[in-house]
Design a protein around this motif. Structure first.
Motif, short mmCIF file in Angstrom:
data_model
loop_
_atom_site.label_atom_id
_atom_site.label_comp_id
_atom_site.label_asym_id
_atom_site.label_seq_id
_atom_site.Cartn_x
_atom_site.Cartn_y
_atom_site.Cartn_z
N GLU A 124 37.95 53.54 81.16
CA GLU A 124 37.89 52.45 80.68
C GLU A 124 38.17 51.30 81.74
O GLU A 124 37.50 50.22 81.81
CB GLU A 124 38.98 51.98 79.70
CG GLU A 124 39.32 50.74 79.21
CD GLU A 124 40.43 50.55 78.28
OE1 GLU A 124 40.48 49.64 77.58
OE2 GLU A 124 41.13 51.49 77.87
N LYS A 125 39.13 51.80 82.85
CA LYS A 125 39.42 50.95 83.87
C LYS A 125 37.88 50.61 84.77
O LYS A 125 37.67 49.81 85.35
CB LYS A 125 40.28 51.49 84.83
CG LYS A 125 40.67 50.58 86.04
CD LYS A 125 41.90 51.30 86.72
CE LYS A 125 42.24 50.55 87.99
NZ LYS A 125 43.28 51.07 88.90
N GLU A 126 37.12 52.09 84.80
CA GLU A 126 36.04 52.11 85.88
C GLU A 126 34.98 51.40 85.03
O GLU A 126 34.05 50.71 85.70
CB GLU A 126 35.66 53.67 85.95
CG GLU A 126 34.50 53.55 86.82
CD GLU A 126 34.90 53.16 88.40
OE1 GLU A 126 33.79 52.36 89.14
OE2 GLU A 126 35.86 53.09 88.94
N MET A 127 34.89 51.35 83.85
CA MET A 127 33.69 50.71 82.96
C MET A 127 33.79 49.28 83.01
O MET A 127 32.99 48.67 83.28
CB MET A 127 34.01 50.94 81.54
CG MET A 127 33.41 52.40 81.13
SD MET A 127 33.66 52.74 79.38
CE MET A 127 32.40 51.57 78.56
N LYS A 128 35.36 48.63 83.23
CA LYS A 128 35.52 47.14 83.45
C LYS A 128 34.94 46.92 84.66
O LYS A 128 34.41 45.82 84.95
CB LYS A 128 37.00 46.95 83.26
CG LYS A 128 37.33 47.07 81.83
CD LYS A 128 38.73 46.68 81.70
CE LYS A 128 39.32 46.83 80.01
NZ LYS A 128 40.76 46.80 79.98
N ALA A 129 35.22 47.69 85.67
CA ALA A 129 34.87 47.28 87.31
C ALA A 129 33.31 47.35 87.23
O ALA A 129 32.92 46.47 87.81
CB ALA A 129 35.33 48.41 88.16
N ILE A 130 32.71 48.22 86.64
CA ILE A 130 31.00 48.17 86.49
C ILE A 130 30.53 46.95 85.90
O ILE A 130 29.73 46.59 86.37
CB ILE A 130 30.77 49.62 85.91
CG1 ILE A 130 30.88 50.85 86.70
CG2 ILE A 130 29.19 49.49 85.74
CD1 ILE A 130 30.71 52.21 85.88
N ILE A 131 31.36 46.72 84.82
CA ILE A 131 30.82 45.40 84.09
C ILE A 131 31.10 44.17 85.04
O ILE A 131 30.02 43.21 85.11
CB ILE A 131 31.37 45.33 82.75
CG1 ILE A 131 31.16 46.32 81.80
CG2 ILE A 131 31.23 44.09 82.06
CD1 ILE A 131 31.89 46.62 80.54
N ASN A 132 31.88 44.14 85.77
CA ASN A 132 32.32 42.91 86.57
C ASN A 132 31.38 42.94 87.88
O ASN A 132 31.26 41.91 88.43
CB ASN A 132 33.75 43.13 86.80
CG ASN A 132 34.75 42.59 85.76
OD1 ASN A 132 34.09 42.01 84.92
ND2 ASN A 132 36.05 42.99 85.68
#
Length: 181
Positions: A124-132
């Motif tokens: 989830e944390k990595e997904m947020k970074a990718i989206i950002n």
């Protein structure tokens, strides 16, 4: 250049050059529609804004106000983001299949150990970074052999199997999200 006729949901039709994209159609209607557009339907099938339209068809341009289409697009994109996140965290993991389903999406992964609750938090944390990162999303059309060679080089045997299972010899649409999936 050959013309095609596109029919809108209100029954009106307009002629366009063959190969026009849904985004160009939206722009011809109103710049504000083009800015708000997220996808289209061509003869009832999901259609990316960048894909060319080659024949007469019924067209609908979708925005975030079109709940069903927006939700499907968001779920599709989240599935790709999740696959990117998993492979960034664990490069040896193989991606299998991950469709949008009625209540969300899923992705199957080939991994020796099952994911743990801690892994899910890291994903989830990595997904947020990718989206950002706000990567540009593009689509390219590849012939089957190029797509298979690409996934062989990436050591993605399940993607190769999926491509080989698609009937016919038609070209494949490959999505690019800052890197090839």
């Amino acid at each position: 250049m050959t013309q095609i006729s596109l029919t809108f949901p209100d029954g009106n039709s307009r002629d366009y050059a063959r190969g026009v994209t849904a985004l160009e159609v939206a722009q011809s209607i109103a710049p504000s529609l083009a800015k708000a557009a997220i996808s289209a339907s061509i003869d009832g099938k999901h259609w990316d804004l960048q894909w060319p339209i080659e024949s007469d068809a019924e067209i609908a341009i979708h925005t975030m106000k079109d709940d069903a289409q927006a939700l499907e697009l968001i779920r599709h994109d989240f599935a790709h983001v999740m696959a990117r996140a998993v492979q960034k965290l664990w490069p040896e993991v193989k991606v299998t299949i991950g469709p949008v389903i009625e209540n969300g999406w899923f992705y199957d992964f080939d991994r020796d150990d099952p994911f743990t609750p801690e892994d899910l938090g890291a994903i989830e944390k990595e997904m947020k970074a990718i989206i950002n990162e706000r990567d540009l999303v593009k689509t390219e059309v590849w012939d089957r052999s190029r797509a298979i060679e690409h996934y062989i080089r990436k050591n993605e045997p399940f993607k190769v199997e999926l491509i080989e299972a698609i009937p016919g010899d038609e070209p494949l649409r490959m999505y690019w999200h800052g890197h090839w999936q």
